[in-house]
Design an enzyme around this catalytic site. Structure first.
Site, PDB file in Angstrom:
ATOM      1  N   ASN A 127      14.909  53.319  59.567  1.00 47.24           N
ATOM      2  CA  ASN A 127      15.663  53.880  58.435  1.00 47.24           C
ATOM      3  C   ASN A 127      14.948  55.156  57.993  1.00 47.24           C
ATOM      4  O   ASN A 127      13.898  55.090  57.369  1.00 47.24           O
ATOM      5  CB  ASN A 127      15.713  52.841  57.306  1.00 47.24           C
ATOM      6  CG  ASN A 127      16.397  53.370  56.070  1.00 47.24           C
ATOM      7  OD1 ASN A 127      16.938  54.494  56.077  1.00 47.24           O
ATOM      8  ND2 ASN A 127      16.385  52.587  55.005  1.00 47.24           N
ATOM      9  N   TRP A 128      15.539  56.281  58.327  1.00 49.17           N
ATOM     10  CA  TRP A 128      14.882  57.561  58.040  1.00 49.17           C
ATOM     11  C   TRP A 128      15.023  57.954  56.567  1.00 49.17           C
ATOM     12  O   TRP A 128      14.435  58.939  56.138  1.00 49.17           O
ATOM     13  CB  TRP A 128      15.456  58.661  58.948  1.00 49.17           C
ATOM     14  CG  TRP A 128      15.096  58.485  60.400  1.00 49.17           C
ATOM     15  CD1 TRP A 128      14.331  57.486  60.949  1.00 49.17           C
ATOM     16  CD2 TRP A 128      15.480  59.331  61.498  1.00 49.17           C
ATOM     17  NE1 TRP A 128      14.216  57.660  62.302  1.00 49.17           N
ATOM     18  CE2 TRP A 128      14.912  58.790  62.674  1.00 49.17           C
ATOM     19  CE3 TRP A 128      16.252  60.496  61.607  1.00 49.17           C
ATOM     20  CZ2 TRP A 128      15.089  59.360  63.928  1.00 49.17           C
ATOM     21  CZ3 TRP A 128      16.433  61.077  62.852  1.00 49.17           C
ATOM     22  CH2 TRP A 128      15.855  60.518  64.009  1.00 49.17           C
ATOM     23  N   LYS A 129      15.822  57.226  55.825  1.00 48.43           N
ATOM     24  CA  LYS A 129      16.030  57.502  54.389  1.00 48.43           C
ATOM     25  C   LYS A 129      16.368  58.989  54.183  1.00 48.43           C
ATOM     26  O   LYS A 129      16.988  59.593  55.045  1.00 48.43           O
ATOM     27  CB  LYS A 129      14.817  57.046  53.587  1.00 48.43           C
ATOM     28  CG  LYS A 129      14.494  55.558  53.833  1.00 48.43           C
ATOM     29  CD  LYS A 129      13.500  54.971  52.883  1.00 48.43           C
ATOM     30  CE  LYS A 129      13.282  53.498  53.231  1.00 48.43           C
ATOM     31  NZ  LYS A 129      12.385  52.815  52.301  1.00 48.43           N
ATOM     32  N   HIS A 183      20.901  48.416  50.751  1.00 50.78           N
ATOM     33  CA  HIS A 183      19.460  48.666  50.691  1.00 50.78           C
ATOM     34  C   HIS A 183      19.018  48.660  49.224  1.00 50.78           C
ATOM     35  O   HIS A 183      19.761  49.089  48.344  1.00 50.78           O
ATOM     36  CB  HIS A 183      19.143  50.009  51.347  1.00 50.78           C
ATOM     37  CG  HIS A 183      17.680  50.201  51.573  1.00 50.78           C
ATOM     38  ND1 HIS A 183      16.827  50.594  50.564  1.00 50.78           N
ATOM     39  CD2 HIS A 183      16.907  50.014  52.675  1.00 50.78           C
ATOM     40  CE1 HIS A 183      15.589  50.642  51.048  1.00 50.78           C
ATOM     41  NE2 HIS A 183      15.620  50.292  52.330  1.00 50.78           N
ATOM     42  N   GLY A 225       7.530  50.767  51.049  1.00 44.38           N
ATOM     43  CA  GLY A 225       6.843  52.030  50.798  1.00 44.38           C
ATOM     44  C   GLY A 225       5.571  51.887  49.996  1.00 44.38           C
ATOM     45  O   GLY A 225       5.024  52.866  49.503  1.00 44.38           O
ATOM     46  N   GLU A 246      14.123  42.451  52.816  1.00 47.16           N
ATOM     47  CA  GLU A 246      13.168  43.485  52.425  1.00 47.16           C
ATOM     48  C   GLU A 246      12.706  43.213  50.997  1.00 47.16           C
ATOM     49  O   GLU A 246      13.402  43.576  50.039  1.00 47.16           O
ATOM     50  CB  GLU A 246      13.830  44.869  52.472  1.00 47.16           C
ATOM     51  CG  GLU A 246      14.291  45.290  53.847  1.00 47.16           C
ATOM     52  CD  GLU A 246      14.361  46.812  53.973  1.00 47.16           C
ATOM     53  OE1 GLU A 246      13.790  47.331  54.923  1.00 47.16           O
ATOM     54  OE2 GLU A 246      14.964  47.468  53.099  1.00 47.16           O
ATOM     55  N   SER A 252       6.954  48.084  54.702  1.00 46.80           N
ATOM     56  CA  SER A 252       5.637  48.508  55.192  1.00 46.80           C
ATOM     57  C   SER A 252       5.296  47.941  56.569  1.00 46.80           C
ATOM     58  O   SER A 252       4.141  47.594  56.836  1.00 46.80           O
ATOM     59  CB  SER A 252       4.542  48.150  54.174  1.00 46.80           C
ATOM     60  OG  SER A 252       4.772  48.839  52.955  1.00 46.80           O
ATOM     61  N   GLU A 266      17.197  50.548  47.653  1.00 47.18           N
ATOM     62  CA  GLU A 266      17.246  51.868  47.000  1.00 47.18           C
ATOM     63  C   GLU A 266      18.674  52.210  46.577  1.00 47.18           C
ATOM     64  O   GLU A 266      18.871  52.898  45.573  1.00 47.18           O
ATOM     65  CB  GLU A 266      16.644  52.926  47.937  1.00 47.18           C
ATOM     66  CG  GLU A 266      15.130  52.764  48.029  1.00 47.18           C
ATOM     67  CD  GLU A 266      14.516  53.102  49.368  1.00 47.18           C
ATOM     68  OE1 GLU A 266      15.153  53.783  50.188  1.00 47.18           O
ATOM     69  OE2 GLU A 266      13.362  52.664  49.604  1.00 47.18           O
ATOM     70  N   GLY A 293      10.851  51.821  57.573  1.00 43.60           N
ATOM     71  CA  GLY A 293      11.028  53.063  56.830  1.00 43.60           C
ATOM     72  C   GLY A 293      10.015  54.100  57.278  1.00 43.60           C
ATOM     73  O   GLY A 293      10.167  54.740  58.324  1.00 43.60           O
ATOM     74  N   GLY A 294       8.951  54.249  56.500  1.00 43.21           N
ATOM     75  CA  GLY A 294       7.952  55.295  56.735  1.00 43.21           C
ATOM     76  C   GLY A 294       7.486  55.418  58.179  1.00 43.21           C
ATOM     77  O   GLY A 294       7.412  56.531  58.720  1.00 43.21           O
TER      78      GLY A 294
HETATM   79  P1  13P Z   1       8.845  51.185  54.468  1.00 45.56           P
HETATM   80  O1  13P Z   1       8.697  50.761  55.913  1.00 45.56           O
HETATM   81  O2  13P Z   1       8.535  52.632  54.243  1.00 45.56           O
HETATM   82  O3  13P Z   1       8.113  50.272  53.551  1.00 45.56           O
HETATM   83  O4  13P Z   1      10.394  51.041  54.110  1.00 45.56           O
HETATM   84  C1  13P Z   1      11.046  49.859  54.401  1.00 45.56           C
HETATM   85  C2  13P Z   1      12.494  50.055  54.197  1.00 45.56           C
HETATM   86  O5  13P Z   1      12.952  50.194  53.094  1.00 45.56           O
HETATM   87  C3  13P Z   1      13.343  50.105  55.399  1.00 45.56           C
HETATM   88  O6  13P Z   1      14.697  50.075  55.060  1.00 45.56           O
END
Ligand code: 13P
Length: 254
Positions: A12-14, A98, A176, A170, A216, A100, A237-238
């Site tokens: 997920n590149w957000k 998600h 994050g 999640e 994470s 977010e 994510g990251g």
């Molecule tokens: P991180 O891997 O940056 O914690 O993010 C997880 C996430 O929200 C994937 O959708």
């Protein structure tokens, strides 16, 4: 993990990268993951960058998709993205609900349900996210919170439709933050989600449903997390913003 469930590693590149950065990252992901057969792999770029990423990845084993979609077919919904648009770009997947989106766009379990239905009707594979906040975990409300998200967010789907859904757990406090759930903490909730799904859709569908862990995930912790019985992949994510670390996680799913 159950042998019948092929792991899925989704990046997920957000809201990161731009046209040049996304294209370069897609090329590198393709280079490193283009021959992977032991897991399904996909990336979820921001909407305006999907087309360029899709051009790099089309015809390869690396799938791609959107980070959200509208529950509506089309019309006066400024800023929203329709299933038809995603499909026309070659998307196979779409992330829904998600944390977010829930936090910053006030999405609810009910809107998650509507979006999931739209994704399934249009042929996209929804990756439906659930997970508790830190305060909910601390007050012992994790299972209650996740239960509502699953029961409402996936409620009323036919077993046939559910067979195409990917679930993702999640925990919000692990996103994050560098604070990963321990493998045991993840497994406990994954197992619970599978039990809920068995009650809603029957054992066969529940045992077939992939439940990804997100929060994470890194090459250094992925193997142990993915080694849990009910953890069928990762939503990253990251660490998905570096092809090297993303590929490192994909390797752990083999
Ligand atoms: P991180 O891997 O940056 O914690 O993010 C997880 C996430 O929200 C994937 O959708």
């Amino acid at each position: 993990m159950d042998e019948r469930r092929k792991p899925l590693i989704a990046g997920n590149w957000k809201m990161n990268l731009d046209l040049a950065g996304a294209t370069a990252l897609a090329r590198e992901v393709l280079q490193r993951c283009g021959r992977v057969r032991t897991a399904d792999v996909c990336v979820l770029p921001p909407s305006p960058l999907i087309q360029a990423v899709g051009k790099v990845l089309e015809g390869s084993v690396v799938g791609f998709g959107g980070q959200d979609l509208s529950p509506e077919d089309e019309g006066a919904y400024t800023g929203d993205v329709s299933a038809k648009m995603l499909l026309s770009l070659g998307c196979q997947y779409v992330c829904i609900g998600h944390s977010e989106r829930r936090e910053y766009h006030l999405e609810t379990d009910e809107s998650v349900r509507a979006k999931t239905g739209r994704a399934l009707d249009s042929g996209l594979i929804p990756i439906v996210c659930v997970g508790e906040r830190l305060a909910e975990r601390d007050s012992g409300d994790t299972f209650h919170r996740v239960e509502r998200q699953v029961m409402v967010g996936l409620g009323g789907l036919s077993p046939e439709a559910m067979a195409r859904v990917v679930a993702a757990y999640e925990p919000v406090w692990a996103i994050g933050t560098g604070r990963t759930a321990t493998p045991a903490q993840a497994e406990e909730v994954h197992e619970y989600i599978r039990k809920l799904l068995a009650g809603m859709f029957g054992e066969v569908i529940a045992n077939r449903t992939r439940i990804l862990y997100g929060g994470s995930v890194k090459p250094g912790n992925a193997r142990e997390l993915l080694g849990q019985k009910d953890v069928d992949g990762a939503l990253v994510g990251g660490a998905s913003l570096s092809a090297e670390s993303f590929a490192g996680i994909v390797e752990c799913a083999g």
